[in-house]
Enzyme design. Structure first.
Site, PDB file in Angstrom:
ATOM      1  N   SER A 136      89.184  14.018  50.483  1.00  0.00           N
ATOM      2  CA  SER A 136      89.215  14.505  49.103  1.00  0.00           C
ATOM      3  C   SER A 136      87.844  14.232  48.504  1.00  0.00           C
ATOM      4  CB  SER A 136      90.277  13.715  48.338  1.00  0.00           C
ATOM      5  OG  SER A 136      90.116  13.865  46.939  1.00  0.00           O
ATOM      6  N   TYR A 149      95.086   6.283  46.002  1.00  0.00           N
ATOM      7  CA  TYR A 149      94.627   7.550  46.586  1.00  0.00           C
ATOM      8  C   TYR A 149      93.188   7.412  47.099  1.00  0.00           C
ATOM      9  CZ  TYR A 149      94.070  12.660  46.934  1.00  0.00           C
ATOM     10  OH  TYR A 149      93.870  13.947  47.392  1.00  0.00           O
TER      11      TYR A 149
HETATM   12  N1  LIG Z   1      95.152  19.897  45.721  1.00  0.00           N
HETATM   13  C1  LIG Z   1      94.000  19.266  45.581  1.00  0.00           C
HETATM   14  O1  LIG Z   1      93.318  19.418  44.564  1.00  0.00           O
HETATM   15  C2  LIG Z   1      93.482  18.373  46.674  1.00  0.00           C
HETATM   16  C3  LIG Z   1      92.174  17.871  46.540  1.00  0.00           C
HETATM   17  C4  LIG Z   1      91.669  17.033  47.528  1.00  0.00           C
HETATM   18  C5  LIG Z   1      92.440  16.735  48.646  1.00  0.00           C
HETATM   19  N2  LIG Z   1      93.696  17.227  48.754  1.00  0.00           N
HETATM   20  C6  LIG Z   1      94.467  16.859  49.945  1.00  0.00           C
HETATM   21  O2  LIG Z   1      94.960  18.022  50.575  1.00  0.00           O
HETATM   22  C7  LIG Z   1      96.116  17.681  51.324  1.00  0.00           C
HETATM   23  C8  LIG Z   1      97.224  18.682  51.010  1.00  0.00           C
HETATM   24  O3  LIG Z   1      97.638  18.503  49.655  1.00  0.00           O
HETATM   25  P1  LIG Z   1      98.083  19.707  48.717  1.00  0.00           P
HETATM   26  O4  LIG Z   1      97.197  19.677  47.533  1.00  0.00           O
HETATM   27  O5  LIG Z   1      98.244  20.948  49.487  1.00  0.00           O
HETATM   28  O6  LIG Z   1      99.496  19.136  48.195  1.00  0.00           O
HETATM   29  P2  LIG Z   1     100.993  19.682  48.335  1.00  0.00           P
HETATM   30  O7  LIG Z   1     101.840  18.658  47.647  1.00  0.00           O
HETATM   31  O8  LIG Z   1     101.092  21.098  47.894  1.00  0.00           O
HETATM   32  O9  LIG Z   1     101.233  19.645  49.915  1.00  0.00           O
HETATM   33  C9  LIG Z   1     101.364  18.447  50.624  1.00  0.00           C
HETATM   34  C10 LIG Z   1     102.427  18.644  51.697  1.00  0.00           C
HETATM   35  O10 LIG Z   1     102.525  17.423  52.446  1.00  0.00           O
HETATM   36  C11 LIG Z   1     103.911  17.148  52.646  1.00  0.00           C
HETATM   37  N3  LIG Z   1     104.115  15.713  52.835  1.00  0.00           N
HETATM   38  C12 LIG Z   1     104.137  14.740  51.904  1.00  0.00           C
HETATM   39  N4  LIG Z   1     104.387  13.558  52.488  1.00  0.00           N
HETATM   40  C13 LIG Z   1     104.524  13.801  53.809  1.00  0.00           C
HETATM   41  C14 LIG Z   1     104.804  12.984  54.945  1.00  0.00           C
HETATM   42  N5  LIG Z   1     104.998  11.656  54.810  1.00  0.00           N
HETATM   43  N6  LIG Z   1     104.840  13.560  56.156  1.00  0.00           N
HETATM   44  C15 LIG Z   1     104.661  14.898  56.289  1.00  0.00           C
HETATM   45  N7  LIG Z   1     104.434  15.731  55.271  1.00  0.00           N
HETATM   46  C16 LIG Z   1     104.349  15.170  54.045  1.00  0.00           C
HETATM   47  C17 LIG Z   1     104.609  17.667  51.392  1.00  0.00           C
HETATM   48  O11 LIG Z   1     106.003  17.900  51.620  1.00  0.00           O
HETATM   49  C18 LIG Z   1     103.830  18.935  51.110  1.00  0.00           C
HETATM   50  O12 LIG Z   1     104.388  20.062  51.748  1.00  0.00           O
HETATM   51  C19 LIG Z   1      96.467  16.234  50.943  1.00  0.00           C
HETATM   52  O13 LIG Z   1      95.993  15.363  51.940  1.00  0.00           O
HETATM   53  C20 LIG Z   1      95.698  16.031  49.649  1.00  0.00           C
HETATM   54  O14 LIG Z   1      95.402  14.672  49.421  1.00  0.00           O
HETATM   55  C21 LIG Z   1      94.240  18.035  47.792  1.00  0.00           C
END
Ligand SMILES: NC(=O)c1ccc[n+]([C@@H]2O[C@H](COP(=O)([O-])OP(=O)(O)OC[C@H]3O[C@@H](n4cnc5c(N)ncnc54)[C@H](O)[C@@H]3O)[C@@H](O)[C@H]2O)c1
Length: 269
Positions: A136, A149
């Protein structure tokens, strides 16, 4: 071999957000997919040929079994996208419970370690492997209320960069990329839960309205272009690029700047 055609790619947390967009974009570029999520609801829409599984990435034994199952199913595994993640609550260090720290590190950091270590022998055996770990912008910038986080995402960066050095030293045929997205429009902030304090709920609103703006499909395109180009470090979005510059130029002053920005954005929330 460049590109994704015919490659076997594993995506965790593929039921929503960036993971889902990555899986769809990988399929569109010709990859063969193994997708998983702790919540299987979002996996129902994938084509019948896609290998789907319910998987909690924090469960080490389950991930080890899953790697063997996927390798047996396809006979080879080329790429792993360790994407599953959670936001970690959004409270101060004083107010964050021990359980939130344990869960956030278990999913975001150990989930990545489990997925990497379990699949690594298969990636090496493929002769053309790639580990893609989702960190991130909080993998290089720390913010108030994101201590769990940020600890997990700084950890993902350290783990992934160490792995890259090992693949280089050992001459293994595995590329390694760490991905630092900025704000992407997904459920991650809302998935914090329904039992929120008013301050947490206010933060979630501001995140959803002002910070998480890039469409997930656009983030997936940038990530896959970076993977295809063999980039070790993939920054997603103008916000991630600006913050990367800020923390490198002003490593001592940036926390004070972040504190000022936070007060402007959230007031005293
Ligand atoms: N959205 C943002 O702005 C952003 C920014 C930086 C990093 N990220 C990272 O991107 C990745 C995806 O996040 P996103 O934004 O798509 O969120 P999201 O909540 O839409 O998707 C995350 C997915 O992970 C699944 N999940 C949660 N816990 C889990 C577990 N223990 N085992 C398996 N699956 C699990 C959830 O059910 C969900 O489908 C994450 O690692 C997040 O930290 C997101």
């Amino acid at each position: 071999m460049k590109g994704f055609r015919g490659k076997v790619a594993v995506v965790t947390g593929a039921g929503s957000g960036i993971g889902r967009a990555l899986a769809l974009a990988l399929a569109a570029r010709g990859a063969r997919l193994a997708v998983s999520d702790i919540d299987p609801a979002g996996l129902a829409e994938f084509d019948p040929g896609v290998h789907t599984a319910t998987l909690d990435v924090s469960d080490r034994d389950a991930v080890v079994d899953y790697a063997a199952t996927v390798a047996a199913h396809y006979g080879v595994v080329h790429q792993v996208y360790n994407n599953a993640g959670i936001s970690g609550g959004g409270q101060s260090v004083l107010d964050t419970s021990w359980e939130v720290y344990e869960k956030t590190l278990a999913v975001n950091l150990f989930g990545v370690i489990h997925g990497t270590k379990a699949f690594l022998p298969h990636l090496i055996a493929s002769g053309d492997g790639h580990v893609v770990n989702i960190s991130s912008l909080n993998g290089f910038l720390a913010q108030p209320t994101l201590s769990a986080y940020a600890a997990s995402k700084f950890g993902v960066r350290g783990f992934t960069e160490a792995l890259r050095t090992e693949m280089l030293v050992g001459g293994h045929p595995v590329q390694v990329s760490v991905v630092h997205p900025g704000g992407v429009k997904t459920n991650i902030a809302s998935a914090t839960g329904s039992d929120l304090t008013p301050a947490q709920a206010a933060r979630v609103r501001v995140y959803n309205e002002k910070l998480l703006t890039m469409p997930a499909a656009e983030a997936a395109r940038i990530i896959l272009d970076g993977v295809e180009a063999g980039r070790p470090r993939i920054l997603v979005g103008r916000d991630a690029k600006a913050v990367d510059r800020l923390v490198r130029l002003l490593p001592r002053r940036y926390p004070a700047l972040v504190a000022r920005y936070e007060r402007r954005l959230f007031g005293d929330a």
